[in-house]
Scaffold this motif. Structure first.
Motif, PDB file in Angstrom:
ATOM      1  N   PRO A  61     -34.126 -25.996   0.233  1.00 58.27           N
ATOM      2  CA  PRO A  61     -33.239 -24.924   0.681  1.00 58.27           C
ATOM      3  C   PRO A  61     -31.853 -25.477   1.023  1.00 58.27           C
ATOM      4  CG  PRO A  61     -35.358 -24.789   1.792  1.00 58.27           C
ATOM      5  CD  PRO A  61     -35.350 -26.072   1.024  1.00 58.27           C
ATOM      6  N   ALA A  62     -30.843 -24.748   0.665  1.00 56.84           N
ATOM      7  CA  ALA A  62     -29.441 -25.064   0.952  1.00 56.84           C
ATOM      8  C   ALA A  62     -28.925 -26.263   0.154  1.00 56.84           C
ATOM      9  CB  ALA A  62     -29.205 -25.282   2.443  1.00 56.84           C
ATOM     10  N   GLU A  63     -29.727 -26.843  -0.725  1.00 52.93           N
ATOM     11  CA  GLU A  63     -29.244 -27.918  -1.583  1.00 52.93           C
ATOM     12  C   GLU A  63     -28.868 -27.339  -2.938  1.00 52.93           C
ATOM     13  OE1 GLU A  63     -31.891 -31.275  -1.757  1.00 52.93           O
ATOM     14  OE2 GLU A  63     -31.692 -31.684   0.382  1.00 52.93           O
ATOM     15  N   GLN A  64     -27.885 -27.936  -3.579  1.00 54.41           N
ATOM     16  CA  GLN A  64     -27.401 -27.452  -4.867  1.00 54.41           C
ATOM     17  C   GLN A  64     -27.876 -28.305  -6.033  1.00 54.41           C
ATOM     18  OE1 GLN A  64     -25.701 -24.549  -4.922  1.00 54.41           O
ATOM     19  NE2 GLN A  64     -26.105 -24.553  -2.732  1.00 54.41           N
ATOM     20  N   GLU A  65     -28.307 -29.532  -5.742  1.00 58.06           N
ATOM     21  CA  GLU A  65     -28.691 -30.471  -6.793  1.00 58.06           C
ATOM     22  C   GLU A  65     -30.168 -30.841  -6.669  1.00 58.06           C
ATOM     23  OE1 GLU A  65     -26.564 -31.697  -9.178  1.00 58.06           O
ATOM     24  OE2 GLU A  65     -24.985 -30.396  -8.364  1.00 58.06           O
ATOM     25  N   TRP A  66     -30.821 -30.968  -7.814  1.00 59.91           N
ATOM     26  CA  TRP A  66     -32.198 -31.462  -7.842  1.00 59.91           C
ATOM     27  C   TRP A  66     -32.198 -32.913  -7.384  1.00 59.91           C
ATOM     28  CZ3 TRP A  66     -36.541 -28.632  -9.047  1.00 59.91           C
ATOM     29  CH2 TRP A  66     -36.314 -27.370  -9.598  1.00 59.91           C
ATOM     30  N   ARG A  67     -33.243 -33.296  -6.652  1.00 59.28           N
ATOM     31  CA  ARG A  67     -33.372 -34.658  -6.149  1.00 59.28           C
ATOM     32  C   ARG A  67     -34.699 -35.240  -6.637  1.00 59.28           C
ATOM     33  NH1 ARG A  67     -34.734 -35.808  -0.178  1.00 59.28           N
ATOM     34  NH2 ARG A  67     -34.290 -33.604   0.017  1.00 59.28           N
ATOM     35  N   GLU A 125     -39.378 -32.855   3.635  1.00 63.47           N
ATOM     36  CA  GLU A 125     -39.741 -31.819   4.599  1.00 63.47           C
ATOM     37  C   GLU A 125     -39.062 -30.513   4.235  1.00 63.47           C
ATOM     38  OE1 GLU A 125     -39.092 -31.072   9.364  1.00 63.47           O
ATOM     39  OE2 GLU A 125     -39.436 -33.111   8.656  1.00 63.47           O
ATOM     40  N   VAL A 126     -39.801 -29.415   4.465  1.00 69.34           N
ATOM     41  CA  VAL A 126     -39.263 -28.080   4.230  1.00 69.34           C
ATOM     42  C   VAL A 126     -39.446 -27.284   5.521  1.00 69.34           C
ATOM     43  CG1 VAL A 126     -39.347 -26.008   2.804  1.00 69.34           C
ATOM     44  CG2 VAL A 126     -39.946 -28.236   1.796  1.00 69.34           C
ATOM     45  N   ALA A 127     -38.354 -26.739   6.034  1.00 71.08           N
ATOM     46  CA  ALA A 127     -38.406 -25.952   7.267  1.00 71.08           C
ATOM     47  C   ALA A 127     -39.192 -24.661   7.049  1.00 71.08           C
ATOM     48  CB  ALA A 127     -36.994 -25.635   7.748  1.00 71.08           C
ATOM     49  N   ALA A 128     -39.738 -24.134   8.136  1.00 74.13           N
ATOM     50  CA  ALA A 128     -40.514 -22.892   8.083  1.00 74.13           C
ATOM     51  C   ALA A 128     -39.662 -21.741   7.549  1.00 74.13           C
ATOM     52  CB  ALA A 128     -41.042 -22.551   9.467  1.00 74.13           C
ATOM     53  N   PHE A 171     -38.911 -23.649  -1.679  1.00 76.80           N
ATOM     54  CA  PHE A 171     -38.342 -24.795  -2.383  1.00 76.80           C
ATOM     55  C   PHE A 171     -38.880 -24.802  -3.797  1.00 76.80           C
ATOM     56  CE2 PHE A 171     -42.392 -26.553  -1.116  1.00 76.80           C
ATOM     57  CZ  PHE A 171     -42.697 -27.503  -2.077  1.00 76.80           C
ATOM     58  N   ARG A 172     -38.204 -25.543  -4.662  1.00 79.48           N
ATOM     59  CA  ARG A 172     -38.628 -25.645  -6.054  1.00 79.48           C
ATOM     60  C   ARG A 172     -39.009 -27.086  -6.344  1.00 79.48           C
ATOM     61  NH1 ARG A 172     -35.005 -23.006 -10.271  1.00 79.48           N
ATOM     62  NH2 ARG A 172     -37.026 -22.863 -11.283  1.00 79.48           N
ATOM     63  N   ILE A 173     -39.978 -27.244  -7.226  1.00 80.44           N
ATOM     64  CA  ILE A 173     -40.382 -28.576  -7.671  1.00 80.44           C
ATOM     65  C   ILE A 173     -40.606 -28.504  -9.172  1.00 80.44           C
ATOM     66  CG2 ILE A 173     -42.817 -28.128  -7.107  1.00 80.44           C
ATOM     67  CD1 ILE A 173     -42.992 -31.185  -6.389  1.00 80.44           C
ATOM     68  N   ARG A 174     -40.166 -29.552  -9.859  1.00 82.67           N
ATOM     69  CA  ARG A 174     -40.461 -29.637 -11.288  1.00 82.67           C
ATOM     70  C   ARG A 174     -41.051 -31.012 -11.575  1.00 82.67           C
ATOM     71  NH1 ARG A 174     -34.338 -28.733 -13.485  1.00 82.67           N
ATOM     72  NH2 ARG A 174     -33.458 -30.712 -12.794  1.00 82.67           N
ATOM     73  N   CYS A 175     -42.126 -30.970 -12.341  1.00 84.26           N
ATOM     74  CA  CYS A 175     -42.896 -32.168 -12.652  1.00 84.26           C
ATOM     75  C   CYS A 175     -42.959 -32.325 -14.167  1.00 84.26           C
ATOM     76  CB  CYS A 175     -44.315 -32.050 -12.101  1.00 84.26           C
ATOM     77  SG  CYS A 175     -44.383 -31.701 -10.337  1.00 84.26           S
ATOM     78  N   PHE A 176     -42.878 -33.560 -14.595  1.00 86.91           N
ATOM     79  CA  PHE A 176     -42.952 -33.853 -16.025  1.00 86.91           C
ATOM     80  C   PHE A 176     -44.298 -34.476 -16.380  1.00 86.91           C
ATOM     81  CE2 PHE A 176     -38.581 -33.883 -14.585  1.00 86.91           C
ATOM     82  CZ  PHE A 176     -38.065 -32.865 -15.369  1.00 86.91           C
ATOM     83  N   ASP A 177     -45.010 -34.971 -15.371  1.00 86.02           N
ATOM     84  CA  ASP A 177     -46.369 -35.493 -15.484  1.00 86.02           C
ATOM     85  C   ASP A 177     -47.145 -34.980 -14.277  1.00 86.02           C
ATOM     86  OD1 ASP A 177     -46.231 -37.224 -17.861  1.00 86.02           O
ATOM     87  OD2 ASP A 177     -44.821 -38.406 -16.666  1.00 86.02           O
TER      88      ASP A 177
END
Length: 107
Positions: free
Chosen positions: A68-74, A83-86, A90-96
């Motif tokens: 949240p509140a971030e503009q770039e994938w890390r 950590e993700v606040a209550a 959030f988004r996650i992308r996995c390649f494996d």
């Protein structure tokens, strides 16, 4: 670092299945009643809604996250923690395949 073995737990036998089975986990409870899950994420991009604060540690693999509140994938990789606040998502992308442990903290 995630312990290879965790003792004195209660487990829910019903799995948590998301995104048509592409993300799965099991819920465990420690003796003090706190909950955590251990799961697997298969390749893809997913959005998770968070109600309690979550602390997520990768056990195996690597992924990219957009918090949240971030503009770039890390990029994160085992044994990284994030950590993700209550009351967020959030988004996650996995390649494996990625394995993770998620601790939940009530507000």
């Amino acid at each position: 670092m995630v312990e290879k073995k965790i003792s004195d737990l209660t487990i829910e036998t019903k799995g948590n299945i998301y995104f048509d089975g592409r993300v799965t986990s099991r819920s465990f409870y420690k003796q003090d009643g706190t909950r955590f899950t251990i799961g697997i994420i298969t390749p893809g991009t997913y959005t998770f809604d968070v109600s309690d604060r979550e602390v997520i540690q990768l056990i195996a693999g690597e992924a990219e996250i957009l918090l949240p509140a971030e503009q770039e994938w890390r990029r994160v990789k085992a044994p990284d923690t994030y950590e993700v606040a209550a009351d967020n998502s959030f988004r996650i992308r996995c390649f494996d395949v990625v394995e993770y442990l998620c601790d939940y903290y009530k507000n």
